[in-house]
Structures are given as structure tokens and as C-alpha cells.
Write a protein that holds these residues in place. Structure first.
Motif, PDB file in Angstrom:
ATOM      1  N   VAL A 149       1.113 -24.259 -22.942  1.00 24.51           N
ATOM      2  CA  VAL A 149       1.171 -23.019 -23.717  1.00 24.51           C
ATOM      3  C   VAL A 149       0.740 -21.847 -22.847  1.00 24.51           C
ATOM      4  CG1 VAL A 149       0.139 -21.756 -25.649  1.00 24.51           C
ATOM      5  CG2 VAL A 149       0.870 -24.131 -25.952  1.00 24.51           C
ATOM      6  N   ARG A 150      -0.341 -22.040 -22.118  1.00 24.87           N
ATOM      7  CA  ARG A 150      -0.872 -20.949 -21.282  1.00 24.87           C
ATOM      8  C   ARG A 150       0.118 -20.545 -20.189  1.00 24.87           C
ATOM      9  NH1 ARG A 150      -6.749 -21.187 -18.164  1.00 24.87           N
ATOM     10  NH2 ARG A 150      -6.522 -19.205 -17.029  1.00 24.87           N
ATOM     11  N   LYS A 152       3.400 -21.270 -20.276  1.00 27.55           N
ATOM     12  CA  LYS A 152       4.745 -21.188 -20.864  1.00 27.55           C
ATOM     13  C   LYS A 152       5.722 -22.154 -20.184  1.00 27.55           C
ATOM     14  CE  LYS A 152       4.556 -16.518 -22.815  1.00 27.55           C
ATOM     15  NZ  LYS A 152       3.081 -16.440 -22.823  1.00 27.55           N
ATOM     16  N   VAL A 172       7.026 -22.854 -25.966  1.00 30.09           N
ATOM     17  CA  VAL A 172       6.560 -21.619 -26.600  1.00 30.09           C
ATOM     18  C   VAL A 172       7.230 -20.381 -26.026  1.00 30.09           C
ATOM     19  CG1 VAL A 172       4.331 -22.608 -27.238  1.00 30.09           C
ATOM     20  CG2 VAL A 172       4.567 -21.451 -25.025  1.00 30.09           C
ATOM     21  N   CYS A 179       3.660 -25.613 -31.053  1.00 33.55           N
ATOM     22  CA  CYS A 179       3.131 -26.376 -29.926  1.00 33.55           C
ATOM     23  C   CYS A 179       2.621 -27.713 -30.462  1.00 33.55           C
ATOM     24  CB  CYS A 179       2.031 -25.609 -29.193  1.00 33.55           C
ATOM     25  SG  CYS A 179       0.420 -25.581 -30.029  1.00 33.55           S
ATOM     26  N   LYS A 247       5.762 -23.660 -36.676  1.00 29.14           N
ATOM     27  CA  LYS A 247       4.625 -23.095 -35.962  1.00 29.14           C
ATOM     28  C   LYS A 247       3.494 -22.838 -36.950  1.00 29.14           C
ATOM     29  CE  LYS A 247       3.505 -19.055 -33.074  1.00 29.14           C
ATOM     30  NZ  LYS A 247       3.244 -19.736 -31.792  1.00 29.14           N
ATOM     31  N   CYS A 254      -1.732 -21.713 -29.860  1.00 34.61           N
ATOM     32  CA  CYS A 254      -0.527 -20.903 -29.624  1.00 34.61           C
ATOM     33  C   CYS A 254      -0.368 -19.707 -30.561  1.00 34.61           C
ATOM     34  CB  CYS A 254       0.719 -21.774 -29.690  1.00 34.61           C
ATOM     35  SG  CYS A 254       1.156 -22.337 -31.353  1.00 34.61           S
TER      36      CYS A 254
END
Length: 258
Positions: A149-150, A152, A172, A179, A247, A254
Motif C-alpha cells: 500500500v505504501r 503502491k 491501491v 487492500c 474498500k 489504506c
């Protein structure tokens, strides 16, 4: 969603090797080129990671970064098909690298015998075009998801236990996509692993093969990946189900407030 470069130049031997894929109109030489210039991080060289690594190497992924801190033992050989009797006692990543070299020496294999955490995990994830989670515990899965996530980076997640398996893709870069944490926000760390609950050998092969297929699709841009979907297999009846995933607006990983 594509990764890699579509201008790779193949020699005659490589064109013959990949000819059955290149003749697919949706894939073609451009898809093969993207595979050849891509880098895939596979975390876990066990039951799921074995078919993932074998099929991605055979398909022509340019660089495979394999991560696993464990060693091969006899009980692994029932399902971890990248390893052999000769590899017992060796690091799993080294065993896998040797096997892959016999299948496709053109694939560059980075074998890292370590448990990646923190910044080291984030660095490895950031360098990859796609990450494959082939681990067997939730703490590792949550950490891998957070790093993806961080950075991408698309994540292909799989799980198998007893006679049940599941696969999903988390990406994401699509703002509406969930996520992994959205799916398992309230999971307990007391969940059983394969070593405690057992698993049937072909099941991990099926799930790992689906994961490999999703990686190829993400890199080549072919087809529609399992983003926002959870594919579930009940191998007792050989029935597949697909669940839609949403989501979580309150997700601690996220969401916009994370």
C-alpha cells in the motif's frame, strides 16, 4: 495495468521457447517483452511459492526476487515442488534457484535467505513490479500488504489450508480498490497454519498456479485481474466461488485517514 518494457529483443532460442505464449493475440510479443523486463518479488518458497516461482520463470519473467528464511526438510517435499531430496538441509531460496536454473537460465534469480521486515521489506517491495504473498501467517501478510500500500505495488495474495484455497489481487493504484487489511481487519492471530491443520498437495499447486497467472496478467496487461474479488476454492467438491470485495473506508492501512 502493465509493467516492464515492451521493446525487449529476443534471440531465436527465446522466441522458440516462448512461442506458444507469443502466438496468443491478447499477449503477443509485447506481453512477452514486458515479462522479460519485469521484476517479481515472491515471499515464501513453500507450497504456494513453489509453483509461483516455477511458472513465472518458465513463462519468462526477467527477474525473480525470492525471499524465505527457512531450510528444506523432508516434510516439505509432499507439496513444495520446487525442492528435491538433494536440497534437504539447504536454504529454500537456494534450492529454488537451482531448480529454476534447470527450467529457464534466462531468468535472473535473486535468492535472499532472510525474514524481511520494516524498511528492508519496503525496499524490496518498492523495487518490484508485482509482489506475491506466498506466506502462511497473518502477521507476515499484514506487513507485506502495508508495504505494498505504501509503495503502491500490486499484491497477489494466496492462501491454502486443508482442502480450501483462495486468491485475490490488491492494487491501491485504483483508488476504489480494497487492500488485504480491508478483507481481514478483525482476524485473530490464533489462526492455524498448514503445519498444524494439514493441507492436500495438489491444492497448493492449484492456488499457486492461479497466483502466477494473475502476475502474468498484471505485468502484460492481458485480461482482467482479480482486483476487488476473492476467488475461493472448495477442493472437496471442486467448486469455485467469487466474492466481491469493497474498500473499507475506515481501514487503518489504506483509508485516507491512515
Amino acid at each position: 495495468m502493465t509493467s516492464g518494457d515492451d521493446s525487449y529483443e529476443f534471440n531465436d532460442e527465446q522466441l522458440l521457447r516462448y512461442s506458444r505464449q507469443i502466438m496468443l493475440p491478447a499477449f503477443d510479443i509485447a506481453g512477452q517483452s514486458r515479462l522479460a523486463t519485469s521484476r517479481v518479488l515472491v515471499i515464501g518458497m513453500g507450497g504456494l511459492g513453489s509453483p509461483v516461482a516455477l511458472y513465472l520463470a518458465a513463462a519468462g519473467v526477467g527477474t525473480l526476487h525470492l525471499v524465505d528464511f527457512d531450510e528444506v526438510d523432508l516434510s516439505n517435499l509432499q507439496r513444495q515442488i520446487v525442492h528435491t531430496l538433494a536440497g534437504i538441509g539447504n536454504k529454500k531460496v537456494d534450492s529454488a534457484k537451482e531448480t529454476i536454473a534447470q527450467i529457464n537460465p534466462d531468468t535472473n534469480v535473486i535468492a535472499q535467505a532472510a525474514r524481511l521486515e520494516g524498511e528492508r521489506l519496503l525496499e524490496a517491495v518498492t523495487e518490484a513490479d508485482v509482489v506475491v504473498d506466498a506466506t502462511d501467517n497473518f502477521s507476515s501478510r499484514f506487513a507485506i500488504n502495508a508495504a505494498c500500500v505504501r509503495s503502491k505495488t500490486p499484491l497477489v495474495s494466496g492462501a491454502a489450508i486443508r482442502m480450501e484455497g483462495q486468491v485475490s489481487v490488491f492494487d491501491v493504484r485504483n483508488g476504489d480498490a480494497p487492500c488485504y487489511q480491508c478483507l481481514y481487519s478483525d482476524i485473530s492471530e490464533e489462526q492455524l497454519t498448514c503445519s498444524e491443520a494439514g493441507v492436500m498437495a495438489p491444492l497448493v499447486g492449484i492456488i499457486g498456479s492461479v497466483q502466477a497467472m494473475e502476475v502474468v496478467k498484471l505485468i502484460s496487461g492481458m485480461g482482467q485481474a482479480l482486483i476487488g474479488k476473492l476467488l475461493i476454492l472448495d477442493a472437496m467438491t471442486m467448486e469455485w466461488r467469487t466474492m466481491r470485495l469493497k474498500k473499507d473506508p475506515l481501514c487503518k492501512v489504506c483509508s485516507s485517514d491512515a
